[in-house]
Design an enzyme around this catalytic site. Structure first.
Site, short mmCIF file in Angstrom:
data_model
loop_
_atom_site.label_atom_id
_atom_site.label_comp_id
_atom_site.label_asym_id
_atom_site.label_seq_id
_atom_site.Cartn_x
_atom_site.Cartn_y
_atom_site.Cartn_z
N ARG A 1 -7.19 -5.10 -0.62
CA ARG A 1 -8.54 -5.20 0.09
C ARG A 1 -9.37 -3.87 -0.06
O ARG A 1 -10.59 -3.97 0.32
CB ARG A 1 -8.30 -5.46 1.70
CG ARG A 1 -7.75 -6.80 2.06
CD ARG A 1 -7.34 -6.80 3.50
NE ARG A 1 -5.88 -6.32 3.30
CZ ARG A 1 -5.10 -6.44 4.83
NH1 ARG A 1 -5.66 -6.88 5.71
NH2 ARG A 1 -3.80 -5.72 4.67
N GLY B 1 6.69 -7.00 1.88
CA GLY B 1 6.47 -6.94 3.33
C GLY B 1 7.04 -5.74 3.88
O GLY B 1 7.67 -4.99 3.30
N GLY C 1 -1.47 -7.83 14.12
CA GLY C 1 -0.64 -8.80 15.09
C GLY C 1 -0.60 -8.66 16.25
O GLY C 1 -1.30 -7.61 16.96
N ASN D 1 -7.72 -0.87 6.23
CA ASN D 1 -7.46 -1.91 5.09
C ASN D 1 -8.56 -1.99 4.24
O ASN D 1 -8.23 -2.86 3.26
CB ASN D 1 -7.07 -3.30 5.88
CG ASN D 1 -5.73 -3.23 6.86
OD1 ASN D 1 -4.57 -2.71 6.17
ND2 ASN D 1 -5.83 -3.29 8.06
N SER E 1 -35.88 40.39 -10.26
CA SER E 1 -36.21 38.91 -10.37
C SER E 1 -36.20 38.33 -11.77
O SER E 1 -36.72 39.09 -12.60
CB SER E 1 -37.59 38.39 -9.76
OG SER E 1 -37.48 39.07 -8.18
C1 UD1 Z 1 0.32 -4.45 9.66
C2 UD1 Z 1 1.14 -5.38 10.62
C3 UD1 Z 1 0.46 -5.78 11.79
C4 UD1 Z 1 -0.21 -4.53 12.61
C5 UD1 Z 1 -1.12 -3.71 11.56
C6 UD1 Z 1 -1.61 -2.41 12.03
C7 UD1 Z 1 3.15 -6.23 9.58
C8 UD1 Z 1 3.45 -7.49 8.92
N1 UD1 Z 1 1.93 -6.41 10.11
O1 UD1 Z 1 -0.52 -5.39 8.89
O2 UD1 Z 1 1.24 -6.49 12.79
O3 UD1 Z 1 -1.18 -5.02 13.46
O4 UD1 Z 1 -0.31 -3.38 10.32
O5 UD1 Z 1 -2.42 -1.76 11.18
O6 UD1 Z 1 3.84 -5.24 9.81
N2 UD1 Z 1 3.35 -1.62 2.96
C9 UD1 Z 1 4.81 -1.27 2.11
N3 UD1 Z 1 5.27 -2.41 1.45
C10 UD1 Z 1 4.74 -3.78 1.54
C11 UD1 Z 1 3.83 -3.90 2.64
C12 UD1 Z 1 3.10 -2.88 3.30
O7 UD1 Z 1 4.89 -0.21 1.89
O8 UD1 Z 1 5.39 -4.66 0.89
C13 UD1 Z 1 2.99 -0.50 3.45
C14 UD1 Z 1 1.27 -0.18 3.24
O9 UD1 Z 1 1.16 0.79 2.11
C15 UD1 Z 1 0.60 0.09 4.46
C16 UD1 Z 1 1.73 -0.56 5.81
O10 UD1 Z 1 2.95 -0.76 5.00
O11 UD1 Z 1 0.65 1.54 4.59
C17 UD1 Z 1 0.91 -1.63 6.37
O12 UD1 Z 1 0.63 -2.67 5.45
P1 UD1 Z 1 -0.53 -3.58 5.43
O13 UD1 Z 1 -0.70 -4.40 4.45
O14 UD1 Z 1 -1.72 -2.61 5.54
O15 UD1 Z 1 -0.24 -4.35 6.91
P2 UD1 Z 1 -1.41 -4.85 7.82
O16 UD1 Z 1 -1.84 -6.08 7.19
O17 UD1 Z 1 -2.48 -4.07 8.21
MG MG Z 2 -2.87 -2.03 7.43
#
Ligand code: UD1
Ligand code: MG
Length: 463
Positions: A18, A89, A150, A237, A398
């Site tokens: 995003r 994830g 979430g 995000n 100057s």
């Molecule tokens: C996540 C939470 C959501 C919460 C929100 C708060 C989950 C499934 N969802 O959503 O409940 O409300 O954060 O901000 O946990 N990352 C990895 N590997 C991956 C995916 C993500 O390292 O495969 C890291 C990203 O770099 C980031 C963090 O995990 O720093 C969160 O990932 P992001 O995709 O931003 O999750 P949200 O959609 O914000």
């Molecule tokens: Mg996030």
């Protein structure tokens, strides 16, 4: 609690889709520091003695930044790196670091690289719950704007049952305003079995960390919820959220400075960096930007529209309005830097005055030197940078150009408009100009010619 060992796992492998950026999301800066740096600091301040850093493939800048930061704040031996090749994830990301807690760890703190406003005090409260017997601790907050967070689903006694990701939530679940910050803590003894039970049966086909509370229920483990403010739990995000969190971060920094005795006439127009050091009785006028690496001692005034990066400024200095101080500048006490003056790699001694329209770079300027309007140190020959030394008490007239490498001796006096290419000895007057030509009474001829031309033009317009 200090006897309990603690591992901080920092998740930073996400693609940050995003963000539409070529660099990893968590490398984007807030107040001059990559956002993930704040998260690492908070983990260490909360007592993590080891950090496991989870990154994605081809993120070499991120890894070198985290490595450098880790070395600084926790020591080389206590940070380890794990690549999450397929980004499946948040639970999958934590499992990528599973070997980090193989040896047995009491507390596992899971932190998101995109949640930089988290405070170490909150993390300490979370660890207290683990010390009190909880197996899973969730950090939640009540949101006035619950966005796509979430949602924490609780029973009638307010006990957490499960977390529902926004994309999987029903309309009524989306109306819940108690949100998941993403930050979680697990007891080291139960972490692996919980994480290994997570599946990807959801709207995104991902392994969600947020599935852990429900799984913990099923395993009859204890779950606790700690609450923080909406601000502290804010995740980033997209670019709009980055800008919003920057504004929150700036407010924190401004309030800290004001509380330490700094005066700001319009704090909302002053921008600070994560490491800005301001002593009490510094006065900052409106519209000032302080980049990383700036320290300012008491009694100094920074007037409007200045930008300063990487400078050490002593007591009772006057800067601005409209000064630009680039990295590598030191200003000793009582110096004055005025409007449209640019300094770079310059060591300016006490009482020096550079009041208008000058460029001083790769230079040392001695006590009490006066640099007139429009003086330039010509430090660059197109290939190399060269230094200029202006000794104590010198006066530079100057509009002079000082062609480096060059030394101007103590108390030397350079006449206005000179181009100086040779060293000037102490106590010497030096000037270089084209000879002045004068023709007595000649100006009258020019005036007459000019009047004739004007008359002719007017007549031509009439016809
Ligand atoms: C996540 C939470 C959501 C919460 C929100 C708060 C989950 C499934 N969802 O959503 O409940 O409300 O954060 O901000 O946990 N990352 C990895 N590997 C991956 C995916 C993500 O390292 O495969 C890291 C990203 O770099 C980031 C963090 O995990 O720093 C969160 O990932 P992001 O995709 O931003 O999750 P949200 O959609 O914000
Ligand atoms: Mg996030």
């Amino acid at each position: 609690m200090s006897q309990r060992s603690c591992l901080g796992i920092v998740l930073a492998a996400g693609k940050g889709q995003r963000f539409l950026s070529h660099q990893p999301k968590v490398m984007h800066a807030l107040a001059g520091q990559p956002m993930v740096g704040y998260v690492m600091d908070a983990a260490v301040s909360a007592g993590a003695s080891k950090i496991a850093f989870v990154h994605g493939p081809e993120m070499s800048d991120l890894v070198s930044y985290a490595n450098e930061t880790g070395n600084k704040i926790i020591g080389k031996r206590n940070i380890s790196f794990f690549e999450q090749r397929d980004r499946l994830g948040t639970a999958h990301a934590v499992l990528a670091a599973r070997s980090a807690w193989k040896k047995g760890i009491d507390d596992i703190l899971i932190l998101f690289g995109d949640t930089p406003l988290i405070r170490s005090e909150t993390l300490i409260n979370i660890r207290k719950e683990l010390a009190g017997g909880a197996h899973v601790v969730v950090l939640g907050f009540h949101a006035s704007n619950p966005r796509h967070y979430g949602r924490l689903i609780r029973d009638k006694d307010q006990n957490l049952i499960e977390i529902r990701e926004y994309r999987d939530a029903s309309q009524s679940e989306r109306e819940i305003t108690f949100c998941n910050s993403g930050i979680m803590a697990l007891s080291g003894a139960h972490a692996l079995s919980l994480l290994e039970s997570v599946d990807s049966d959801n709207a995104q086909s991902e392994f969600y960390l947020s599935d852990l509370p429900l799984l913990a229920h099923q395993k009859q483990l204890r779950i606790a919820v700690v609450e923080c403010s909406e601000e502290d739990g804010t995740g980033i995000n997209n670019r709009a959220e980055l800008a919003y969190v920057e504004s929150l971060m700036q407010n924190r920094l401004r309030n800290e400075a004001l509380a330490k005795g700094v005066t700001m006439i319009a704090p909302e127009t002053v921008f600070l960096s994560y490491d800005t050091l301001l002593e009490s009785d510094v006065l900052i006028e409106p519209y000032v930007v302080l980049g990383p690496g700036v320290s300012v001692a008491r009694g100094t005034i920074i007037r409007s529209f200045c930008e300063i990066t990487g400078g050490k400024i002593a007591e009772n200095v006057n800067i601005g309005p409209f000064s630009h101080l680039r990295p590598g500048v030191t200003l000793d006490q009582d110096a004055t830097i005025g409007n449209f003056v640019e300094l770079k790699d310059a060591k300016i001694a006490s009482g020096v005055q550079i009041k208008h329209l000058s460029y001083v770079g790769n230079a040392t300027v001695g006590d009490g030197v006066n640099i007139g309007a429009g003086v330039i140190t010509c430090n660059y020959d197109g290939v190399h940078k060269h230094c200029t030394e202006i000794s104590a008490g010198a006066f530079i007239g100057s509009n002079s150009s000082l062609v480096a490498p060059l030394k101007i001796g103590t108390n030397a006096y350079i006449g206005a408009g000179s181009v100086i290419t040779m060293p000037i000895e102490a106590n010497t007057l030096a000037f270089r100009r084209s000879p002045l030509i004068t023709r007595k009474k000649k100006s009258a001829d020019f005036h007459k010619a000019d009047q004739r031309k004007t008359r002719k033009n007017c007549e031509a317009k009439k016809h």
